[in-house]
Design a protein around this motif. Structure first.
Motif, PDB file in Angstrom:
ATOM      1  N   HIS A 295       0.832  -1.196   0.000  1.00 48.93           N
ATOM      2  CA  HIS A 295       0.000   0.000   0.000  1.00 48.93           C
ATOM      3  C   HIS A 295       0.871   1.252   0.000  1.00 48.93           C
ATOM      4  O   HIS A 295       1.945   1.283   0.612  1.00 48.93           O
TER       5      HIS A 295
ATOM      6  N   GLU B 117       0.589   3.997   1.555  1.00 50.29           N
ATOM      7  CA  GLU B 117       0.843   4.523   2.893  1.00 50.29           C
ATOM      8  C   GLU B 117       1.925   3.719   3.603  1.00 50.29           C
ATOM      9  O   GLU B 117       2.757   4.276   4.330  1.00 50.29           O
ATOM     10  N   ASP B 118       1.936   2.411   3.397  1.00 52.05           N
ATOM     11  CA  ASP B 118       2.987   1.580   3.985  1.00 52.05           C
ATOM     12  C   ASP B 118       4.328   1.866   3.321  1.00 52.05           C
ATOM     13  O   ASP B 118       5.376   1.813   3.983  1.00 52.05           O
TER      14      ASP B 118
ATOM     15  N   GLU C 175       6.030  -2.976  10.460  1.00 49.05           N
ATOM     16  CA  GLU C 175       4.794  -3.752  10.321  1.00 49.05           C
ATOM     17  C   GLU C 175       3.826  -2.993   9.420  1.00 49.05           C
ATOM     18  O   GLU C 175       3.324  -1.939   9.798  1.00 49.05           O
ATOM     19  N   PRO C 176       3.542  -3.484   8.211  1.00 52.11           N
ATOM     20  CA  PRO C 176       2.586  -2.800   7.337  1.00 52.11           C
ATOM     21  C   PRO C 176       1.183  -2.792   7.946  1.00 52.11           C
ATOM     22  O   PRO C 176       0.787  -3.724   8.634  1.00 52.11           O
ATOM     23  N   LYS C 177       0.446  -1.747   7.676  1.00 53.92           N
ATOM     24  CA  LYS C 177      -0.939  -1.665   8.154  1.00 53.92           C
ATOM     25  C   LYS C 177      -1.884  -2.434   7.232  1.00 53.92           C
ATOM     26  O   LYS C 177      -2.950  -2.871   7.661  1.00 53.92           O
ATOM     27  N   TYR C 178      -1.498  -2.590   5.974  1.00 52.21           N
ATOM     28  CA  TYR C 178      -2.383  -3.202   4.981  1.00 52.21           C
ATOM     29  C   TYR C 178      -1.809  -4.521   4.490  1.00 52.21           C
ATOM     30  O   TYR C 178      -0.620  -4.626   4.192  1.00 52.21           O
ATOM     31  N   THR C 179      -2.659  -5.534   4.394  1.00 50.61           N
ATOM     32  CA  THR C 179      -2.283  -6.768   3.716  1.00 50.61           C
ATOM     33  C   THR C 179      -2.417  -6.562   2.211  1.00 50.61           C
ATOM     34  O   THR C 179      -2.916  -5.518   1.750  1.00 50.61           O
TER      35      THR C 179
ATOM     36  N   GLN D 285      -6.151  -6.204   1.489  1.00 50.37           N
ATOM     37  CA  GLN D 285      -6.669  -4.906   1.923  1.00 50.37           C
ATOM     38  C   GLN D 285      -6.172  -3.776   1.026  1.00 50.37           C
ATOM     39  O   GLN D 285      -6.897  -2.808   0.774  1.00 50.37           O
ATOM     40  N   THR D 286      -4.949  -3.906   0.551  1.00 43.43           N
ATOM     41  CA  THR D 286      -4.409  -2.902  -0.376  1.00 43.43           C
ATOM     42  C   THR D 286      -5.209  -2.874  -1.657  1.00 43.43           C
ATOM     43  O   THR D 286      -5.580  -1.805  -2.170  1.00 43.43           O
TER      44      THR D 286
END
Length: 354
Positions: free
Chosen positions: A222, A224-225, A312-316, A319-320
Motif C-alpha cells: 500500500h 501509505e505503507d 509492520e505494514p498496516k495493509y495486507t 486490503q491494499t
C-alpha cells in the motif's frame, strides 16, 4: 521480534536530503519529515518542480532544483551538512517508457549520489528505494524471494536492470565507507488511491489482457505503507537489504474480478500489443519485463522486514487491493454485488451436480 539496541536510543537525523522530491514517495516523505520537529533541516531535491499542492505540503523544507547527474549534488550535501540521504530518485513508475535518458538518470545519477556521499564526512546514512523487479520473473522462480535469493532470470534491461546496477553502487559505498549505514528497501508492486503506477493503470483497464493458461500470484504494498517504511528507515537507522511487502497474495484473476473488470486471456507475447490497442493513450506502455511478471507473478518473503527492519505494514495485499478499488479512480464494469451473486449461483450449480 524487533532488533534490540542494547539500551541505546536511535539517533534522529539532523539534516536530511531527499532526492526525487517531485514524485509521490519523495514529495510526501519530505512533507512528513518537515512536520517532524526533531529533524532540524529537510532538503528536497529534484530536476522537476513539484506540484503546487506538494510544494505546499513540504512546509519548511528547502527545495533545490538540480540534476543529480551533476556535481551540484555534492555541493548541496556539503552546504547543508547533510547526515542522511534518502535516494528515491531512481525512476521505476513514471508514465514515460524506459529509455536511454531514464537509464542515465537512474544509473549515472545514483553514481553521483554515491560519490557525493563517499566524499562527505558528514553523511552517516543512505537509504535507497529499490524494487522487487531486481528478482526478475520466470517459470522457475521460488514460491517466495528472500533477500538473499538470486534471480533465476536476471533482468537484462529496463528498470530492473537499472536498480540492480544502482544497488551495486550503493553496496560499494558501504564497503568503502563502513561508517555509513546503508539501507536498501526492495518495494513490492505499489497500489493505492493516490499513487499512479503501471500496475494500477493496468488493473484499471475495463478489459484486462492476461496470459492464457497462467494464474500469476501477486503481492502488493500500500502507498501509505511504502511511505511509512521510508520514514521508518530515515528516522531509525536499520542497515541492510529488506523486502517490503504486504502479507498474503492474490491471483491476477482475483484482482481483476474484484476490480469489477473483465479478463481477456491472450498469448503472453500479445499482452503488450493488446494493451497498446486498448489503452487509448491513458495507460503507459507495459515494458517488456512486465510480461514475465504478468505471466508468472512475484512474491516476496517479508520476514526480515519485521524481525530486523522492525516494520509492520498496516495493509495486507488483499486490503491494499480493496482500498485501491474502493477509493481509487478505477470504475468497475461489473459491480461487487453482481460478482457475489454470480459466485453464489456457481456454488449452487456445482452443489446440484454432486
Amino acid at each position: 521480534m524487533v532488533r534490540e539496541f542494547d539500551g541505546d536510543e536511535p539517533v534522529i537525523p539532523r539534516s536530511v536530503l531527499v532526492t526525487g522530491a517531485s514524485s509521490f514517495l519523495g514529495g510526501y516523505l519530505v512533507a512528513r519529515l518537515a512536520a517532524n520537529p526533531a529533524v532540524e533541516r529537510v532538503i528536497a531535491v529534484d530536476s522537476r518542480i513539484p506540484s503546487k499542492d506538494l510544494m505546499r505540503r513540504m512546509g519548511r523544507a528547502e527545495f533545490l532544483r538540480l540534476d543529480i547527474r551533476r556535481p551540484a549534488i555534492a555541493k548541496a550535501i556539503a552546504t547543508y551538512d547533510v547526515d542522511t540521504v534518502v535516494h528515491t530518485a531512481p525512476s521505476i513508475m513514471d508514465s514515460a517508457e524506459h529509455s536511454a535518458a531514464i537509464k542515465e538518470l537512474n544509473v549515472v545519477g545514483s553514481m553521483q549520489v554515491c560519490a557525493a556521499c563517499q566524499r562527505s564526512p558528514s553523511v552517516k546514512r543512505l537509504i535507497l528505494r529499490s524494487t522487487s523487479m531486481v528478482y526478475g520473473a520466470s517459470g522457475s522462480d521460488p514460491a517466495m524471494f528472500a533477500e538473499g535469493t538470486r534471480a533465476r532470470r536476471e533482468p537484462t534491461g529496463g528498470y530492473g536492470r537499472d536498480l540492480i546496477d544502482v544497488e551495486g553502487y550503493v553496496r560499494g559505498l558501504a564497503r568503502r565507507r563502513q561508517d555509513i549505514d546503508v539501507t536498501i528497501l526492495r518495494y513490492q508492486s505499489m497500489l493505492g488511491p493516490r499513487i499512479k503506477t503501471r500496475v494500477s493503470s493496468y488493473l484499471s483497464m475495463p478489459v484486462v489482457p492476461t496470459a492464457f493458461g497462467y494464474s500469476p500470484r501477486l503481492q502488493f504494498l500500500h502507498e501509505e505503507d511504502a511511505l511509512a517504511a521510508l520514514e521508518h528507515a530515515t528516522l531509525d537507522s536499520r542497515p541492510g537489504t529488506f523486502n517490503v511487502a504486504g502479507d498474503g497474495v492474490v491471483s491476477l484473476a482475483q484482482a481483476v474480478s474484484r476490480a469489477g473488470h473483465v479478463r481477456l486471456p491472450v498469448a503472453a507475447s500479445m499482452i503488450q500489443p493488446i494493451i497498446g490497442v486498448l489503452r487509448d493513450g491513458s495507460l503507459p506502455t507495459m515494458r517488456s519485463g512486465t510480461t514475465g511478471y504478468l505471466t508468472y507473478g512475484r512474491v516476496l518473503d517479508n520476514t526480515r522486514m519485521r524481525t530486523e527492519f522492525g516494520f509492520e505494514p498496516k495493509y495486507t495485499t488483499s486490503q491494499t487491493l480493496d482500498d485501491f478499488v474502493t477509493r481509487g479512480k478505477t470504475t468497475p464494469l461489473v459491480s461487487a454485488a453482481a460478482w457475489r451473486d454470480l459466485e453464489a449461483r456457481a456454488v449452487v450449480a456445482a452443489t446440484a451436480l454432486q
